[in-house]
Design an enzyme around this catalytic site. Structure first.
Site, mmCIF file in Angstrom:
data_model
loop_
_atom_site.group_PDB
_atom_site.id
_atom_site.type_symbol
_atom_site.label_atom_id
_atom_site.label_comp_id
_atom_site.label_asym_id
_atom_site.label_seq_id
_atom_site.Cartn_x
_atom_site.Cartn_y
_atom_site.Cartn_z
ATOM 1 N N CYS A 1 0.851 -1.181 0.012
ATOM 2 C CA CYS A 1 -0.085 -0.062 0.010
ATOM 3 C C CYS A 1 1.035 1.234 -0.046
ATOM 4 O O CYS A 1 1.295 1.718 1.184
ATOM 5 C CB CYS A 1 -0.960 -0.112 1.251
ATOM 6 S SG CYS A 1 -1.811 1.624 1.696
ATOM 7 N N CYS B 1 0.098 3.762 2.842
ATOM 8 C CA CYS B 1 0.617 3.024 3.999
ATOM 9 C C CYS B 1 2.226 3.432 4.363
ATOM 10 O O CYS B 1 2.620 3.987 5.493
ATOM 11 C CB CYS B 1 0.242 1.629 4.058
ATOM 12 S SG CYS B 1 -1.356 1.055 4.052
#
Length: 149
Positions: free
Chosen positions: A69, A72
């Site tokens: 991600c 993230c």
């Protein structure tokens, strides 16, 4: 009689209990003698996550993330910086949802990154997305000072 506080050791998972006044004395784990505060987020799996939530005398902020991600990964340094600034006021955990898929199901994680804030074993706030450090600080303070929590 002094009020007691409980904290889980990030290394050996021992639940420690000590007088709340000792929070400012860099307490050590009674079992493995590791400092209970490192200034860094703690990597958690399903078992340790539940233990930290249920046995923490201070609020617990969890970052649910995944290694694939992009948001993230860009948020990770901010979360780490936040961990270095909160001292003994918060317990910061990181949960890799890729490695702990059942945990993400159990906690109803629908998007990542997701932050969940717990106090006394109860979720008091949840938000998805990557934030700047000031935005993260503001959100946490709002959740912790909300009279409905």
């Amino acid at each position: 009689m002094s009020e007691k506080i409980r904290l889980v050791c990030a290394v050996c998972q021992t639940v420690n209990q000590f007088p709340v006044e000792r929070l400012n004395e860099r307490p050590l784990c009674a079992n493995c003698k590791t400092p209970l505060f490192s200034g860094e987020p703690i990597e958690a799996d399903n078992e340790s996550l539940h233990k930290h939530i249920q046995h923490s005398g201070i609020p617990v902020l969890i970052d649910f993330w995944a290694p694939w991600c992009g948001p993230c990964l860009s948020f990770a340094p901010t979360f780490s910086k936040f961990a270095s600034t909160v001292g003994n006021q918060l317990r910061l955990l990181k949960v890799d949802t890729e490695a702990n898929q059942q945990t993400s199901i159990d906690f109803n994680i629908r998007s990542i990154p997701t932050l969940a804030l717990y106090r006394q074993g109860q979720e008091i706030g949840r938000v998805s997305g990557a934030f700047s450090l000031p935005q993260l600080q503001q959100w946490v303070v709002q959740q912790l000072t909300d009279p409905n929590h």
